[in-house]
Design a protein around this motif. Structure first.
Motif, PDB file in Angstrom:
ATOM      1  N   VAL A 102      40.355  40.754  41.794  1.00 36.39           N
ATOM      2  CA  VAL A 102      41.402  39.732  41.802  1.00 36.39           C
ATOM      3  C   VAL A 102      40.822  38.485  42.455  1.00 36.39           C
ATOM      4  N   GLY A 103      40.824  37.388  41.718  1.00 33.10           N
ATOM      5  CA  GLY A 103      40.298  36.134  42.251  1.00 33.10           C
ATOM      6  C   GLY A 103      41.269  34.995  42.048  1.00 33.10           C
ATOM      7  N   LEU A 104      41.119  33.968  42.855  1.00 33.90           N
ATOM      8  CA  LEU A 104      41.965  32.779  42.761  1.00 33.90           C
ATOM      9  C   LEU A 104      41.100  31.563  42.453  1.00 33.90           C
ATOM     10  N   THR A 105      41.488  30.808  41.430  1.00 32.95           N
ATOM     11  CA  THR A 105      40.850  29.529  41.144  1.00 32.95           C
ATOM     12  C   THR A 105      41.820  28.390  41.474  1.00 32.95           C
ATOM     13  N   ILE A 106      41.260  27.307  41.976  1.00 32.53           N
ATOM     14  CA  ILE A 106      42.016  26.071  42.177  1.00 32.53           C
ATOM     15  C   ILE A 106      41.301  24.982  41.405  1.00 32.53           C
ATOM     16  N   ASP A 107      41.990  24.393  40.458  1.00 31.01           N
ATOM     17  CA  ASP A 107      41.399  23.391  39.564  1.00 31.01           C
ATOM     18  C   ASP A 107      40.124  23.926  38.902  1.00 31.01           C
ATOM     19  N   GLY A 108      40.144  25.210  38.582  1.00 33.76           N
ATOM     20  CA  GLY A 108      39.030  25.822  37.857  1.00 33.76           C
ATOM     21  C   GLY A 108      37.917  26.375  38.714  1.00 33.76           C
ATOM     22  N   ALA A 110      36.520  28.934  41.612  1.00 28.23           N
ATOM     23  CA  ALA A 110      36.846  30.187  42.298  1.00 28.23           C
ATOM     24  C   ALA A 110      36.725  29.980  43.800  1.00 28.23           C
ATOM     25  N   VAL A 111      37.814  30.185  44.538  1.00 27.44           N
ATOM     26  CA  VAL A 111      37.830  29.895  45.972  1.00 27.44           C
ATOM     27  C   VAL A 111      38.090  31.124  46.835  1.00 27.44           C
ATOM     28  N   ALA A 112      38.642  32.174  46.259  1.00 25.18           N
ATOM     29  CA  ALA A 112      38.912  33.398  47.008  1.00 25.18           C
ATOM     30  C   ALA A 112      38.858  34.567  46.041  1.00 25.18           C
ATOM     31  N   GLY A 113      38.513  35.737  46.563  1.00 26.52           N
ATOM     32  CA  GLY A 113      38.447  36.889  45.673  1.00 26.52           C
ATOM     33  C   GLY A 113      38.305  38.188  46.438  1.00 26.52           C
ATOM     34  N   MET A 114      38.587  39.283  45.750  1.00 28.07           N
ATOM     35  CA  MET A 114      38.441  40.617  46.329  1.00 28.07           C
ATOM     36  C   MET A 114      37.967  41.600  45.277  1.00 28.07           C
ATOM     37  N   MET A 115      37.198  42.562  45.726  1.00 27.12           N
ATOM     38  CA  MET A 115      36.824  43.725  44.921  1.00 27.12           C
ATOM     39  C   MET A 115      37.144  44.950  45.745  1.00 27.12           C
ATOM     40  N   ALA A 116      38.054  45.784  45.249  1.00 25.90           N
ATOM     41  CA  ALA A 116      38.456  46.988  45.961  1.00 25.90           C
ATOM     42  C   ALA A 116      37.981  48.218  45.195  1.00 25.90           C
ATOM     43  N   GLN A 117      37.349  49.156  45.913  1.00 25.52           N
ATOM     44  CA  GLN A 117      36.949  50.441  45.343  1.00 25.52           C
ATOM     45  C   GLN A 117      37.688  51.520  46.148  1.00 25.52           C
ATOM     46  N   PRO A 118      38.853  51.948  45.667  1.00 25.82           N
ATOM     47  CA  PRO A 118      39.698  52.821  46.487  1.00 25.82           C
ATOM     48  C   PRO A 118      39.152  54.226  46.681  1.00 25.82           C
ATOM     49  N   PRO A 208      36.083  35.763  31.992  1.00 24.17           N
ATOM     50  CA  PRO A 208      36.452  35.234  33.311  1.00 24.17           C
ATOM     51  C   PRO A 208      36.902  36.314  34.290  1.00 24.17           C
ATOM     52  N   TYR A 209      37.692  37.278  33.808  1.00 25.07           N
ATOM     53  CA  TYR A 209      38.196  38.304  34.716  1.00 25.07           C
ATOM     54  C   TYR A 209      37.111  39.276  35.175  1.00 25.07           C
ATOM     55  N   ASP A 210      35.926  39.236  34.562  1.00 19.04           N
ATOM     56  CA  ASP A 210      34.808  40.054  35.025  1.00 19.04           C
ATOM     57  C   ASP A 210      34.099  39.446  36.226  1.00 19.04           C
ATOM     58  N   ILE A 211      34.252  38.144  36.462  1.00 17.24           N
ATOM     59  CA  ILE A 211      33.374  37.471  37.411  1.00 17.24           C
ATOM     60  C   ILE A 211      34.084  36.577  38.430  1.00 17.24           C
ATOM     61  N   VAL A 212      35.260  36.046  38.114  1.00 21.25           N
ATOM     62  CA  VAL A 212      35.887  35.061  39.007  1.00 21.25           C
ATOM     63  C   VAL A 212      36.041  35.593  40.430  1.00 21.25           C
ATOM     64  N   ALA A 213      36.538  36.810  40.592  1.00 21.16           N
ATOM     65  CA  ALA A 213      36.754  37.363  41.933  1.00 21.16           C
ATOM     66  C   ALA A 213      35.462  37.514  42.712  1.00 21.16           C
ATOM     67  N   LEU A 214      34.360  37.732  41.995  1.00 19.44           N
ATOM     68  CA  LEU A 214      33.081  38.009  42.647  1.00 19.44           C
ATOM     69  C   LEU A 214      32.333  36.754  43.073  1.00 19.44           C
ATOM     70  N   ILE A 215      32.639  35.627  42.433  1.00 15.86           N
ATOM     71  CA  ILE A 215      31.915  34.389  42.738  1.00 15.86           C
ATOM     72  C   ILE A 215      32.028  34.018  44.209  1.00 15.86           C
ATOM     73  N   PRO A 216      33.232  33.889  44.787  1.00 17.30           N
ATOM     74  CA  PRO A 216      33.296  33.509  46.199  1.00 17.30           C
ATOM     75  C   PRO A 216      32.756  34.577  47.136  1.00 17.30           C
ATOM     76  N   ILE A 217      32.858  35.852  46.771  1.00 16.07           N
ATOM     77  CA  ILE A 217      32.315  36.918  47.620  1.00 16.07           C
ATOM     78  C   ILE A 217      30.805  36.741  47.772  1.00 16.07           C
ATOM     79  N   ILE A 218      30.122  36.442  46.666  1.00 15.57           N
ATOM     80  CA  ILE A 218      28.670  36.250  46.705  1.00 15.57           C
ATOM     81  C   ILE A 218      28.300  34.913  47.328  1.00 15.57           C
ATOM     82  N   GLU A 219      28.972  33.850  46.910  1.00 18.89           N
ATOM     83  CA  GLU A 219      28.611  32.513  47.404  1.00 18.89           C
ATOM     84  C   GLU A 219      28.816  32.398  48.907  1.00 18.89           C
TER      85      GLU A 219
END
Length: 257
Positions: A102-108, A110-118, A208-219
């Motif tokens: 789950v990631g959040l974009t603002i004006d395109g 990616a500014v926040a995101g999460m990857m959960a492995q329950p 997009p849904y494969d990568i948006v959440a991961l961008i801020p986690i890595i950056e």
């Protein structure tokens, strides 16, 4: 705006309530793509419903783009991008390398995101305070390795078979320069860049849904994420992530041939 860790935990818990009881339960699998195999399960659909309900209640003016249930209000400046189970093939095979993205974009952007492995009890997330981990071993701030040379790097890709034609030749030449290459792991491989265990992930044809959440986690952990030609990765495409700017530049040059 900043997204609280409490909200990310709530999303992870809501998704886990739908995914974990169905993991390794031999449930029905449908195919979304005629002539190929793009699996989807009840867990995918129900987890996304639960996530969307939380986002809509907390941020009613925000847009949502999800893999299973489409888009709503995506003209908003704030758009949440959801992959309820990234790695459905791993999920139906009983392998715990899938995750909820789950990631959040603002004006395109990616500014926040999460990857959960329950199944493993892990949560990787990024917000205004940086990139973080919660799970076995205790919470910690994430930081990439400082690898700068291809010959010292660990590489993941889903499978070299996704590289077609001349791109496959360039990929094979690239892999020969790498110290260790492994395949599969989906979103988990990207999370391992942020955690300092993997150095490069190169995956063509992402959505997009494969990568948006991961961008801020890595950056926010010190890494770099772009398309193979150096452009922004928020819209998906051929995506290259690396632990350092130097390693990213070397990998991008190698993939161009």
């Amino acid at each position: 705006m900043d997204i609280s860790i409490d909200f990310m935990r709530r999303i992870a818990q809501a998704a886990a309530a739908e995914t974990l009881p169905r993991f390794r339960a031999q449930g029905a699998v449908a195919n979304k793509e005629k002539g190929s195999f793009d699996p989807v399960t009840e867990a995918d659909r129900e987890a996304e419903r639960a996530i969307r309900a939380l986002i809509s209640a907390e941020y009613p003016d925000h847009g949502i783009l999800g893999e299973e249930h489409g888009s709503e209000n995506i003209s908003s400046r704030h758009v949440w991008v959801i992959d309820p189970i990234d790695g459905t093939r791993a999920f139906i095979s009983g392998l715990p390398v899938w995750g909820t993205l789950v990631g959040l974009t603002i004006d395109g952007d990616a500014v926040a995101g999460m990857m959960a492995q329950p199944f493993t009890g892990e949560l990787f997330y990024a917000n205004g305070s940086g990139s973080h981990y919660e799970g076995p071993g205790g919470p910690r701030k994430l930081s990439t390795r400082k690898t700068t040379k291809l010959a010292e790097a660990t590489l993941f890709t889903t499978t070299p078979a996704l590289f077609k034609g001349e791109a496959r030749n360039r990929y094979d030449a690239f892999e020969r320069q790498i110290q260790l290459a492994r395949y599969g792991a989906d979103c988990y491989a990207f999370a391992m860049i942020a955690s300092g265990s993997v150095d490069i992930v190169a995956d063509p044809g992402l959505k997009p849904y494969d990568i948006v959440a991961l961008i801020p986690i890595i950056e926010k952990a010190g890494g770099v994420v772009t398309t193979f030609d150096g452009g922004p990765a928020e819209n998906g495409g051929d995506v290259l992530a690396a632990a350092t700017p130097e390693l990213h530049a070397a990998a991008m040059a190698a993939l161009r041939g």
